[in-house]
Design an enzyme around this catalytic site. Structure first.
Site, short mmCIF file in Angstrom:
data_model
loop_
_atom_site.label_atom_id
_atom_site.label_comp_id
_atom_site.label_asym_id
_atom_site.label_seq_id
_atom_site.Cartn_x
_atom_site.Cartn_y
_atom_site.Cartn_z
N ARG A 173 -1.56 2.24 -13.88
CA ARG A 173 -2.46 2.15 -12.74
C ARG A 173 -3.56 3.21 -12.82
NH1 ARG A 173 -0.61 0.01 -7.84
NH2 ARG A 173 -1.51 1.70 -6.66
N ARG A 177 -10.27 8.57 -18.82
CA ARG A 177 -11.65 8.40 -19.27
C ARG A 177 -12.22 9.67 -19.90
NH1 ARG A 177 -12.70 7.78 -13.40
NH2 ARG A 177 -12.30 5.57 -13.12
N ARG A 250 11.65 2.11 -2.51
CA ARG A 250 11.45 3.53 -2.29
C ARG A 250 10.86 3.68 -0.90
NH1 ARG A 250 13.74 7.91 -3.64
NH2 ARG A 250 12.37 9.69 -3.99
N ARG A 281 1.86 14.38 -1.55
CA ARG A 281 0.43 14.56 -1.28
C ARG A 281 0.17 14.89 0.18
NH1 ARG A 281 -0.97 8.44 -3.41
NH2 ARG A 281 0.65 7.44 -2.22
N GLU A 301 3.17 13.53 2.83
CA GLU A 301 3.91 12.31 2.47
C GLU A 301 5.13 12.68 1.64
OE1 GLU A 301 1.21 9.23 1.15
OE2 GLU A 301 2.72 8.48 -0.24
N TYR A 349 4.33 -4.59 -6.62
CA TYR A 349 3.58 -3.39 -6.28
C TYR A 349 2.11 -3.78 -6.09
CZ TYR A 349 2.53 1.68 -6.80
OH TYR A 349 2.14 2.98 -6.63
N ASP A 351 -1.64 -3.98 -4.45
CA ASP A 351 -2.63 -3.25 -3.66
C ASP A 351 -3.18 -4.20 -2.60
OD1 ASP A 351 -2.45 -0.89 -5.09
OD2 ASP A 351 -3.97 -1.49 -6.55
N1 UDP Z 1 0.94 9.70 -10.59
C1 UDP Z 1 1.14 10.91 -11.21
N2 UDP Z 1 0.43 12.00 -10.78
C2 UDP Z 1 -0.47 11.92 -9.77
C3 UDP Z 1 -0.69 10.68 -9.16
C4 UDP Z 1 0.03 9.58 -9.59
O1 UDP Z 1 1.95 11.02 -12.11
O2 UDP Z 1 -1.08 12.95 -9.42
C5 UDP Z 1 1.74 8.53 -11.07
C6 UDP Z 1 3.01 8.35 -10.25
O3 UDP Z 1 4.02 7.88 -11.11
C7 UDP Z 1 2.61 7.28 -9.27
C8 UDP Z 1 1.69 6.41 -10.13
O4 UDP Z 1 1.00 7.34 -10.94
O5 UDP Z 1 3.71 6.58 -8.77
C9 UDP Z 1 0.71 5.57 -9.34
O6 UDP Z 1 -0.06 6.40 -8.51
P1 UDP Z 1 -0.96 5.84 -7.33
O7 UDP Z 1 -1.73 6.97 -6.76
O8 UDP Z 1 -1.72 4.66 -7.85
O9 UDP Z 1 0.16 5.32 -6.33
P2 UDP Z 1 0.21 4.93 -4.80
O10 UDP Z 1 -1.04 5.41 -4.14
O11 UDP Z 1 0.40 3.44 -4.78
O12 UDP Z 1 1.43 5.65 -4.33
#
Ligand code: UDP
Length: 368
Positions: A173, A177, A250, A281, A301, A349, A351
């Protein structure tokens, strides 16, 4: 026998609300029910002192699909918010997604060539060609330093298990870059609806009968008699009384706090990689809307294990759960009068843009 409604829609989230809106346009009579006290499912926002709080975590709309972008823009105007989270790891701050800013912060490199050389060296040293799990995927995509600094601990606390026991797709996901570009998403269209997500939900459900605080499972027989067809957006295993066993989810816990300062962290989303922080976060909601209020509201969170008493936020799409889901899916196909859709009923999963797309696709099929 004539039923009171054409469709009973269980769940007032994006899937159900979109379906209800489109069905009503076709002249169908719908009833939407939801066990929560508000509409909108997890995109619901609660206003407090002019700040729209994303009650169930950060929701940033993004899509590459012009049709979907045009679709949501019928209901709300979007601002030009671009998601550029930062991550704190061992007291140092890094830009996300993994880009030239991150590589500069990690190694002091300036050119893409320098960054690529370090990353390729780490990938080669690791040497796995066909990654089988999230750890292998990350190490073979971005190398050891990024993995250890920004992925491993965040991921293990988010999912509550070892990165070697998680499916590889989760990490795909995140873009990688070699430009100085902190835009988290690769999509062409992105933003937050002005006034919050409730504006969209209210527009979708404007002419629809909605009953809140109503649990489908508590009065199942009554509800099943009400409509010719059911659109079910809850957990598919719960619908079938967990007869093949529980799918794994989860859960999350959100801790909201109002602070008497105008700017707590300078960004809407700050990730905390280290396990020392139990949360993954902190969201500062006003920054989604460029707010200028005197106070601010933040949300920590905390990932949590799921059980039947808790909200299911994420499906855990590993092999065992995917195999179990397949059994439920097969069973669901025998239910001609029930449509299963959305993150929980499809165990995907998704969006937001994907949920809307899935709902519209189902609508097309339903009303050929
Ligand atoms: N992830 C990570 N570090 C970060 C942010 C995300 O390793 O700082 C990984 C983590 O495994 C997470 C996945 O990337 O579950 C997807 O992150 P995303 O932010 O897309 O998830 P969401 O917002 O759906 O929780």
């Amino acid at each position: 026998m004539n039923k009171k409604y054409d469709y009973l829609i269980v769940g007032a989230g994006l899937y159900g609300s979109t379906f209800a809106y489109e069905a009503a346009k076709k002249g169908k009579k719908c009833l939407v029910i939801d066990k929560r006290t508000h509409k909108g499912g997890n995109v619901y926002c609660e206003e407090n002192k002019g700040i729209n709080i994303h009650k169930y975590g950060a929701h940033i709309f993004h899509t590459n699909d012009k049709e979907i972008w045009d679709y949501v823009n019928q209901f709300a105007e979007f601002n030009n918010y671009t998601n550029s989270p930062v991550s704190i790891s061992k007291g140092k701050l890094y830009n996300l997604p993994f880009n030239m800013n991150t590589f500069n912060q990690l190694w002091g490199v300036i050119t893409p060539k320098e960054a690529k050389s370090i990353i390729n060296e780490q990938i080669e040293k690791y040497g796995v060609k066909k990654p089988k799990n999230l750890e292998e995927q990350a190490l073979s995509l971005i190398g050891k330093d990024v993995y250890e600094t920004l992925i491993k601990e965040y991921t293990e606390k988010q999912w509550g298990r070892k990165a070697t026991e998680l499916p590889a797709f989760i990490i795909k996901r995140l873009p990688v870059r070699y430009t100085y570009d902190n835009n988290y998403f690769k999509d062409r269209y992105q933003g937050i609806p002005i006034g919050g997500y409730n504006v969209i939900i209210e527009a979708l459900l404007k002419d629809i009968e909605v009953k809140l605080n109503v649990d489908f499972f508590k009065e199942r027989e009554k509800f099943e008699q009400l409509a010719t067809k059911i659109v079910f957006t809850g957990k598919i295993d719960e619908y079938f009384n967990y007869e093949f066993g529980e799918l794994e989810y989860r859960s999350l816990r959100f801790e909201h706090e109002e602070l008497e300062e105008d700017n707590y962290q300078g960004n809407a989303v700050v990730n905390y990689n280290d396990l020392d922080y139990k949360f993954t976060r902190i969201i500062e909601h006003k920054h989604f809307e460029f707010g200028t209020q005197k106070n601010t509201i933040i949300t920590r969170e905390y990932p949590e294990n799921w059980n039947r008493e808790k909200e299911a936020y994420y499906p855990v799409n590993d092999e065992a759960n995917s195999a179990l889901y397949k059994k439920y899916k097969k069973l669901s196909e025998s239910k001609n009068n029930v449509i299963f859709g959305g993150r929980l009923a499809e165990y995907k999963y998704y969006d937001m843009h994907q949920v809307i797309a899935a709902s519209l696709k189902r609508v097309k099929k339903e009303f050929l």
